[in-house]
Design an enzyme around this catalytic site. Structure first.
Site, PDB file in Angstrom:
ATOM      1  N   TYR A  95      -5.365   1.394  16.470  1.00  0.00           N
ATOM      2  CA  TYR A  95      -4.603   2.659  16.461  1.00  0.00           C
ATOM      3  C   TYR A  95      -3.806   2.814  17.764  1.00  0.00           C
ATOM      4  CZ  TYR A  95      -4.063   7.792  16.091  1.00  0.00           C
ATOM      5  OH  TYR A  95      -3.580   9.076  16.035  1.00  0.00           O
TER       6      TYR A  95
ATOM      7  N   LYS B 289       0.192   3.130  18.058  1.00  0.00           N
ATOM      8  CA  LYS B 289       0.802   4.341  18.609  1.00  0.00           C
ATOM      9  C   LYS B 289       1.622   4.044  19.866  1.00  0.00           C
ATOM     10  CE  LYS B 289      -0.493   7.592  15.716  1.00  0.00           C
ATOM     11  NZ  LYS B 289       0.530   8.109  14.750  1.00  0.00           N
TER      12      LYS B 289
HETATM   13  N1  LIG Z   1      -4.969  15.430  14.650  1.00  0.00           N
HETATM   14  C1  LIG Z   1      -4.762  15.027  15.906  1.00  0.00           C
HETATM   15  O1  LIG Z   1      -5.281  15.582  16.880  1.00  0.00           O
HETATM   16  C2  LIG Z   1      -3.886  13.848  16.168  1.00  0.00           C
HETATM   17  C3  LIG Z   1      -3.840  13.324  17.468  1.00  0.00           C
HETATM   18  C4  LIG Z   1      -2.967  12.284  17.741  1.00  0.00           C
HETATM   19  C5  LIG Z   1      -2.148  11.800  16.743  1.00  0.00           C
HETATM   20  N2  LIG Z   1      -2.244  12.305  15.469  1.00  0.00           N
HETATM   21  C6  LIG Z   1      -1.362  11.745  14.445  1.00  0.00           C
HETATM   22  O2  LIG Z   1      -0.808  12.801  13.674  1.00  0.00           O
HETATM   23  C7  LIG Z   1      -0.508  12.327  12.365  1.00  0.00           C
HETATM   24  C8  LIG Z   1      -1.105  13.245  11.321  1.00  0.00           C
HETATM   25  O3  LIG Z   1      -2.515  13.165  11.402  1.00  0.00           O
HETATM   26  P1  LIG Z   1      -3.515  14.313  10.890  1.00  0.00           P
HETATM   27  O4  LIG Z   1      -4.460  14.531  12.007  1.00  0.00           O
HETATM   28  O5  LIG Z   1      -2.759  15.448  10.329  1.00  0.00           O
HETATM   29  O6  LIG Z   1      -4.302  13.500   9.737  1.00  0.00           O
HETATM   30  P2  LIG Z   1      -4.537  13.785   8.180  1.00  0.00           P
HETATM   31  O7  LIG Z   1      -5.448  12.719   7.704  1.00  0.00           O
HETATM   32  O8  LIG Z   1      -4.945  15.219   7.989  1.00  0.00           O
HETATM   33  O9  LIG Z   1      -3.096  13.609   7.524  1.00  0.00           O
HETATM   34  C9  LIG Z   1      -2.455  12.359   7.379  1.00  0.00           C
HETATM   35  C10 LIG Z   1      -1.818  12.304   5.998  1.00  0.00           C
HETATM   36  O10 LIG Z   1      -1.105  11.064   5.880  1.00  0.00           O
HETATM   37  C11 LIG Z   1      -1.211  10.632   4.527  1.00  0.00           C
HETATM   38  N3  LIG Z   1      -0.938   9.200   4.428  1.00  0.00           N
HETATM   39  C12 LIG Z   1      -1.699   8.171   4.884  1.00  0.00           C
HETATM   40  N4  LIG Z   1      -1.130   7.001   4.591  1.00  0.00           N
HETATM   41  C13 LIG Z   1       0.040   7.267   3.949  1.00  0.00           C
HETATM   42  C14 LIG Z   1       1.091   6.464   3.422  1.00  0.00           C
HETATM   43  N5  LIG Z   1       1.045   5.124   3.490  1.00  0.00           N
HETATM   44  N6  LIG Z   1       2.163   7.081   2.851  1.00  0.00           N
HETATM   45  C15 LIG Z   1       2.215   8.436   2.772  1.00  0.00           C
HETATM   46  N7  LIG Z   1       1.237   9.238   3.253  1.00  0.00           N
HETATM   47  C16 LIG Z   1       0.167   8.670   3.840  1.00  0.00           C
HETATM   48  C17 LIG Z   1      -2.648  10.992   4.152  1.00  0.00           C
HETATM   49  O11 LIG Z   1      -2.825  11.062   2.731  1.00  0.00           O
HETATM   50  C18 LIG Z   1      -2.835  12.333   4.857  1.00  0.00           C
HETATM   51  O12 LIG Z   1      -2.592  13.430   3.991  1.00  0.00           O
HETATM   52  C19 LIG Z   1      -1.039  10.887  12.305  1.00  0.00           C
HETATM   53  O13 LIG Z   1       0.014   9.989  12.575  1.00  0.00           O
HETATM   54  C20 LIG Z   1      -2.050  10.860  13.440  1.00  0.00           C
HETATM   55  O14 LIG Z   1      -2.274   9.559  13.906  1.00  0.00           O
HETATM   56  C21 LIG Z   1      -3.099  13.311  15.158  1.00  0.00           C
END
Ligand SMILES: NC(=O)c1ccc[n+]([C@@H]2O[C@H](COP(=O)([O-])OP(=O)(O)OC[C@H]3O[C@@H](n4cnc5c(N)ncnc54)[C@H](O)[C@@H]3O)[C@@H](O)[C@H]2O)c1
Length: 304
Positions: A171, A175
């Site tokens: 990851y 990233k």
């Molecule tokens: N939540 C945090 O604190 C945090 C921190 C750093 C980075 N992020 C990044 O933010 C983004 C959103 O994460 P989140 O926390 O909302 O997670 P989440 O799991 O709630 O949402 C991610 C969504 O992406 C969808 N998805 C996965 N693979 C896919 C594909 N191939 N095509 C289309 N959709 C797809 C999933 O079905 C899911 O609904 C991600 O890139 C994550 O790495 C989140």
């Protein structure tokens, strides 16, 4: 609806849940017409049997906004191409792309299978590149036809990609790659009127339930610092025409805290004008390290 994104057409990947859902709702509340993409997979990327994209699109329409769902896989060329096509067919244009979809397969490096490496690199890094490529081709064609795009791309990196994170080698690498991709895209697409920035968010979603276990609870009253909705205002602003002049930058955003990352730049330097000897280069390297700023601690090492 009127607002800062009135008239704009916005695509958000992975918008069926978590941060992407919050961004899609926030864009719609600011007047954007939204293409809500989500493949509906489980947290580890395996098929989930749900259609969260349609649920979020319906939520936006119920609130008086405009949205369509797209259930394709953004890490395939066909899925990314059809995503851009959906925006153009439904609303006649594309103005903003928010790359956000992804999932995790956390393991320490010694236990990290090749499949888990490939799957995470694929969904995040390729899943950013392909929608970006298809959107960029659309904006280039627009620019060549004399229409002047005010294109915006918001990519989603992570603190893991900026500083590293234990147990997240796949990851973190993906990233970090997204940050480099953001810098290149910003430099290449400027000529077409397109700005490209990235965020490193922090919020309570199914993805962070374990990472932020201590800080995740929802307060009974007051400011909920871990709500995904806290991240979206920055994403909406970056995705609007109002952010003119901002490109190639990375922002950390979570709760009420917003920070601009200061990226890699040349630090203390020595140039001998000839090839170094091995012992000699070691001495100089140590001297330069003594003069250089230390990097931030890797997340999870307990020294941050
Ligand atoms: N939540 C945090 O604190 C945090 C921190 C750093 C980075 N992020 C990044 O933010 C983004 C959103 O994460 P989140 O926390 O909302 O997670 P989440 O799991 O709630 O949402 C991610 C969504 O992406 C969808 N998805 C996965 N693979 C896919 C594909 N191939 N095509 C289309 N959709 C797809 C999933 O079905 C899911 O609904 C991600 O890139 C994550 O790495 C989140």
């Amino acid at each position: 609806m009127s607002g800062i994104c009135s008239g704009r057409v916005v695509v958000v990947t992975g918008a069926g849940r978590g941060l992407g859902r919050a961004h899609a709702l926030a864009f719609a509340a600011e007047g954007a017409r939204v293409v809500v993409n989500d493949l509906g997979v489980r947290l580890d990327g395996e098929p989930g049997g749900e259609n969260p994209a349609e649920a979020v699109a319906a939520e936006i329409r119920a609130a008086g906004g405009e949205a369509v769902a797209h259930g394709g896989d953004i890490a395939t060329s066909a899925g990314a191409a059809s995503l851009v096509r959906t925006a153009v067919e439904a609303y006649g244009r594309l103005d903003t792309l928010v790359n956000n979809a992804g999932f995790l397969r956390d393991r320490m490096l010694v236990n990290l299978d090749e499949d888990d490496w490939d799957a995470v690199l694929r969904v995040h890094l390729k899943g950013h590149f392909l929608p970006l490529k298809h959107a960029a081709a659309y904006w280039r064609a627009e620019a060549k036809s004399g229409r002047e795009p005010v294109g915006r791309v918001v990519n989603t990196s992570s603190g893991a990609g900026l500083l590293g994170s234990l147990g997240q080698g796949n990851y973190s690498a993906a990233k970090a790659g997204i940050v480099a991709l953001t810098l290149v895209a910003a430099a290449e697409l400027d000529r077409y009127g397109v700005q490209v920035n990235a965020i490193a968010p922090a919020a309570r979603t199914r993805m962070t339930e374990r990472t932020f276990a201590e800080t995740m609870s929802v307060p009974a009253t007051g400011f909920d610092a871990m709500a995904p909705e806290n991240v979206s205002p920055l994403v909406v602003w970056l995705g609007s025409a109002a952010s003119a002049g901002v490109s190639g930058r990375v922002f950390e955003i979570g709760g009420g805290r917003l920070s601009v990352m200061e990226g890699w730049h040349h630090g203390p330097t020595a140039d001998k004008g000839a090839r170094w000897g091995v012992e000699e280069v070691g001495k100089v390297a140590l001297r330069l390290l003594g003069e250089a700023e230390r990097p931030g601690a890797v997340y999870g090492t307990g020294t941050g």
